[in-house]
Motif scaffolding. Structure first.
Motif, PDB file in Angstrom:
ATOM      1  N   ILE A  88       0.833  -1.207   0.000  1.00  0.00           N
ATOM      2  CA  ILE A  88       0.000   0.000   0.000  1.00  0.00           C
ATOM      3  C   ILE A  88       0.862   1.249   0.000  1.00  0.00           C
ATOM      4  O   ILE A  88       0.651   2.185  -0.776  1.00  0.00           O
ATOM      5  CB  ILE A  88      -0.943   0.002   1.225  1.00  0.00           C
ATOM      6  N   SER A  89       1.882   1.277   0.862  1.00  0.00           N
ATOM      7  CA  SER A  89       2.649   2.521   0.951  1.00  0.00           C
ATOM      8  C   SER A  89       3.446   2.779  -0.325  1.00  0.00           C
ATOM      9  O   SER A  89       3.579   3.933  -0.755  1.00  0.00           O
ATOM     10  CB  SER A  89       3.546   2.545   2.190  1.00  0.00           C
ATOM     11  N   GLU A  90       3.942   1.714  -0.951  1.00  0.00           N
ATOM     12  CA  GLU A  90       4.635   1.934  -2.223  1.00  0.00           C
ATOM     13  C   GLU A  90       3.674   2.441  -3.298  1.00  0.00           C
ATOM     14  O   GLU A  90       4.005   3.329  -4.076  1.00  0.00           O
ATOM     15  CB  GLU A  90       5.316   0.644  -2.679  1.00  0.00           C
ATOM     16  N   GLU A  91       2.467   1.877  -3.288  1.00  0.00           N
ATOM     17  CA  GLU A  91       1.467   2.313  -4.266  1.00  0.00           C
ATOM     18  C   GLU A  91       1.098   3.779  -4.106  1.00  0.00           C
ATOM     19  O   GLU A  91       1.043   4.527  -5.080  1.00  0.00           O
ATOM     20  CB  GLU A  91       0.201   1.470  -4.090  1.00  0.00           C
ATOM     21  N   ILE A  92       0.863   4.205  -2.843  1.00  0.00           N
ATOM     22  CA  ILE A  92       0.441   5.603  -2.680  1.00  0.00           C
ATOM     23  C   ILE A  92       1.592   6.561  -2.979  1.00  0.00           C
ATOM     24  O   ILE A  92       1.373   7.686  -3.423  1.00  0.00           O
ATOM     25  CB  ILE A  92      -0.182   5.880  -1.295  1.00  0.00           C
ATOM     26  N   CYS A  93       2.830   6.093  -2.768  1.00  0.00           N
ATOM     27  CA  CYS A  93       3.969   6.923  -3.165  1.00  0.00           C
ATOM     28  C   CYS A  93       3.999   7.112  -4.673  1.00  0.00           C
ATOM     29  O   CYS A  93       4.154   8.217  -5.181  1.00  0.00           O
ATOM     30  CB  CYS A  93       5.284   6.295  -2.704  1.00  0.00           C
ATOM     31  N   GLU A  94       3.840   5.995  -5.393  1.00  0.00           N
ATOM     32  CA  GLU A  94       3.918   6.048  -6.854  1.00  0.00           C
ATOM     33  C   GLU A  94       2.750   6.817  -7.461  1.00  0.00           C
ATOM     34  O   GLU A  94       2.909   7.554  -8.427  1.00  0.00           O
ATOM     35  CB  GLU A  94       3.923   4.617  -7.429  1.00  0.00           C
ATOM     36  N   LYS A  95       1.552   6.611  -6.868  1.00  0.00           N
ATOM     37  CA  LYS A  95       0.351   7.151  -7.503  1.00  0.00           C
ATOM     38  C   LYS A  95       0.042   8.579  -7.101  1.00  0.00           C
ATOM     39  O   LYS A  95      -0.532   9.352  -7.872  1.00  0.00           O
ATOM     40  CB  LYS A  95      -0.852   6.276  -7.141  1.00  0.00           C
ATOM     41  N   LEU A  96       0.340   8.950  -5.849  1.00  0.00           N
ATOM     42  CA  LEU A  96      -0.102  10.262  -5.394  1.00  0.00           C
ATOM     43  C   LEU A  96       1.030  11.152  -4.883  1.00  0.00           C
ATOM     44  O   LEU A  96       1.173  12.297  -5.320  1.00  0.00           O
ATOM     45  CB  LEU A  96      -1.159  10.099  -4.286  1.00  0.00           C
ATOM     46  N   LEU A  97       1.826  10.636  -3.956  1.00  0.00           N
ATOM     47  CA  LEU A  97       2.708  11.536  -3.210  1.00  0.00           C
ATOM     48  C   LEU A  97       3.936  11.991  -3.993  1.00  0.00           C
ATOM     49  O   LEU A  97       4.404  13.104  -3.829  1.00  0.00           O
ATOM     50  CB  LEU A  97       3.138  10.864  -1.899  1.00  0.00           C
ATOM     51  N   THR A  98       4.450  11.110  -4.833  1.00  0.00           N
ATOM     52  CA  THR A  98       5.730  11.410  -5.481  1.00  0.00           C
ATOM     53  C   THR A  98       5.563  11.683  -6.970  1.00  0.00           C
ATOM     54  O   THR A  98       4.790  11.013  -7.632  1.00  0.00           O
ATOM     55  CB  THR A  98       6.695  10.211  -5.313  1.00  0.00           C
ATOM     56  N   ASN A  99       6.270  12.676  -7.458  1.00  0.00           N
ATOM     57  CA  ASN A  99       6.423  12.841  -8.899  1.00  0.00           C
ATOM     58  C   ASN A  99       7.705  12.099  -9.278  1.00  0.00           C
ATOM     59  O   ASN A  99       8.812  12.626  -9.135  1.00  0.00           O
ATOM     60  CB  ASN A  99       6.526  14.330  -9.237  1.00  0.00           C
ATOM     61  N   THR A 100       7.544  10.865  -9.762  1.00  0.00           N
ATOM     62  CA  THR A 100       8.717   9.997  -9.905  1.00  0.00           C
ATOM     63  C   THR A 100       9.678  10.455 -11.006  1.00  0.00           C
ATOM     64  O   THR A 100      10.773   9.921 -11.125  1.00  0.00           O
ATOM     65  CB  THR A 100       8.286   8.538 -10.182  1.00  0.00           C
ATOM     66  N   VAL A 101       9.261  11.440 -11.796  1.00  0.00           N
ATOM     67  CA  VAL A 101      10.189  11.966 -12.804  1.00  0.00           C
ATOM     68  C   VAL A 101      11.310  12.753 -12.121  1.00  0.00           C
ATOM     69  O   VAL A 101      12.476  12.663 -12.511  1.00  0.00           O
ATOM     70  CB  VAL A 101       9.442  12.870 -13.812  1.00  0.00           C
ATOM     71  N   ILE A 102      10.961  13.507 -11.094  1.00  0.00           N
ATOM     72  CA  ILE A 102      11.972  14.372 -10.464  1.00  0.00           C
ATOM     73  C   ILE A 102      12.221  14.050  -8.991  1.00  0.00           C
ATOM     74  O   ILE A 102      13.096  14.636  -8.367  1.00  0.00           O
ATOM     75  CB  ILE A 102      11.578  15.865 -10.588  1.00  0.00           C
ATOM     76  N   GLU A 103      11.444  13.129  -8.426  1.00  0.00           N
ATOM     77  CA  GLU A 103      11.589  12.885  -6.982  1.00  0.00           C
ATOM     78  C   GLU A 103      11.863  11.418  -6.662  1.00  0.00           C
ATOM     79  O   GLU A 103      11.430  10.525  -7.381  1.00  0.00           O
ATOM     80  CB  GLU A 103      10.310  13.331  -6.252  1.00  0.00           C
ATOM     81  N   ASN A 104      12.575  11.202  -5.570  1.00  0.00           N
ATOM     82  CA  ASN A 104      12.747   9.868  -4.998  1.00  0.00           C
ATOM     83  C   ASN A 104      11.961   9.773  -3.702  1.00  0.00           C
ATOM     84  O   ASN A 104      11.762  10.780  -3.023  1.00  0.00           O
ATOM     85  CB  ASN A 104      14.226   9.618  -4.664  1.00  0.00           C
ATOM     86  N   TYR A 105      11.551   8.556  -3.348  1.00  0.00           N
ATOM     87  CA  TYR A 105      10.921   8.401  -2.037  1.00  0.00           C
ATOM     88  C   TYR A 105      11.590   7.296  -1.249  1.00  0.00           C
ATOM     89  O   TYR A 105      12.173   6.373  -1.820  1.00  0.00           O
ATOM     90  CB  TYR A 105       9.422   8.128  -2.176  1.00  0.00           C
ATOM     91  N   SER A 106      11.527   7.414   0.067  1.00  0.00           N
ATOM     92  CA  SER A 106      11.952   6.297   0.900  1.00  0.00           C
ATOM     93  C   SER A 106      10.923   6.117   2.007  1.00  0.00           C
ATOM     94  O   SER A 106      10.370   7.088   2.524  1.00  0.00           O
ATOM     95  CB  SER A 106      13.345   6.544   1.472  1.00  0.00           C
ATOM     96  N   ILE A 107      10.663   4.859   2.319  1.00  0.00           N
ATOM     97  CA  ILE A 107       9.603   4.530   3.268  1.00  0.00           C
ATOM     98  C   ILE A 107      10.238   3.837   4.462  1.00  0.00           C
ATOM     99  O   ILE A 107      11.087   2.965   4.293  1.00  0.00           O
ATOM    100  CB  ILE A 107       8.569   3.594   2.621  1.00  0.00           C
ATOM    101  N   SER A 108       9.842   4.230   5.669  1.00  0.00           N
ATOM    102  CA  SER A 108      10.294   3.453   6.824  1.00  0.00           C
ATOM    103  C   SER A 108       9.097   3.073   7.690  1.00  0.00           C
ATOM    104  O   SER A 108       8.139   3.833   7.827  1.00  0.00           O
ATOM    105  CB  SER A 108      11.347   4.216   7.619  1.00  0.00           C
ATOM    106  N   TYR A 109       9.175   1.877   8.250  1.00  0.00           N
ATOM    107  CA  TYR A 109       8.052   1.303   8.995  1.00  0.00           C
ATOM    108  C   TYR A 109       8.395   1.270  10.477  1.00  0.00           C
ATOM    109  O   TYR A 109       9.517   0.971  10.845  1.00  0.00           O
ATOM    110  CB  TYR A 109       7.753  -0.114   8.500  1.00  0.00           C
ATOM    111  N   LYS A 110       7.412   1.583  11.308  1.00  0.00           N
ATOM    112  CA  LYS A 110       7.657   1.547  12.763  1.00  0.00           C
ATOM    113  C   LYS A 110       6.723   0.568  13.451  1.00  0.00           C
ATOM    114  O   LYS A 110       5.556   0.507  13.132  1.00  0.00           O
ATOM    115  CB  LYS A 110       7.456   2.943  13.337  1.00  0.00           C
TER     116      LYS A 110
END
Lengths: 79, 79
Positions: free
Chosen positions: A57-79
């Motif tokens: 889920i978190s990878e999906e929402i990063c790809e679909k909504l939060l990140t503009n993957t053309v110019i941005e990178n994301y990293s996810i950490s779980y607690k």
């Protein structure tokens, strides 16, 4: 489950906001600062105990909504 | 030395941006998302090898420039 997502501009993308912060800090007398890059940060509470599903889920929402993957990178950490 | 600074709104401060992201994700069909809070993120390269000094500088710039300590918390991590 608590998820932290950090989104940063890719290295070769100009970051005017970061430059302004950098210059301001230099003007305030902080000479040891070499570079500032600004990014975004999200804290998400997920009602999902299965770690694999939460990851998907978190990878999906990063790809679909939060990140503009053309110019941005994301990293996810779980607690 | 590389420093990462994460700035988040205090828990009792309203976060309209986070609410919009939350609602959007719900509209996209992600029902397991309970709460989203948005924050800021800074990556700073410091030309300072002394860890104590680096810590002092990063706390100072958080207090003086990056954070509005009335409504925001900051956390600093060193790499």
């Amino acid at each position: 489950m608590k998820i932290s997502i950090t989104i940063t501009l890719k290295d070769d993308v100009l970051d005017p906001q970061g430059k302004v912060v950098n210059q301001t800090l230099k003007n305030m007398g902080y000479r040891s600062i070499e570079n500032v890059r600004q990014g975004k940060y999200f804290e998400i509470n997920l009602n999902e105990k299965d770690e694999k599903k939460a990851k998907k889920i978190s990878e999906e929402i990063c790809e679909k909504l939060l990140t503009n993957t053309v110019i941005e990178n994301y990293s996810i950490s779980y607690k």
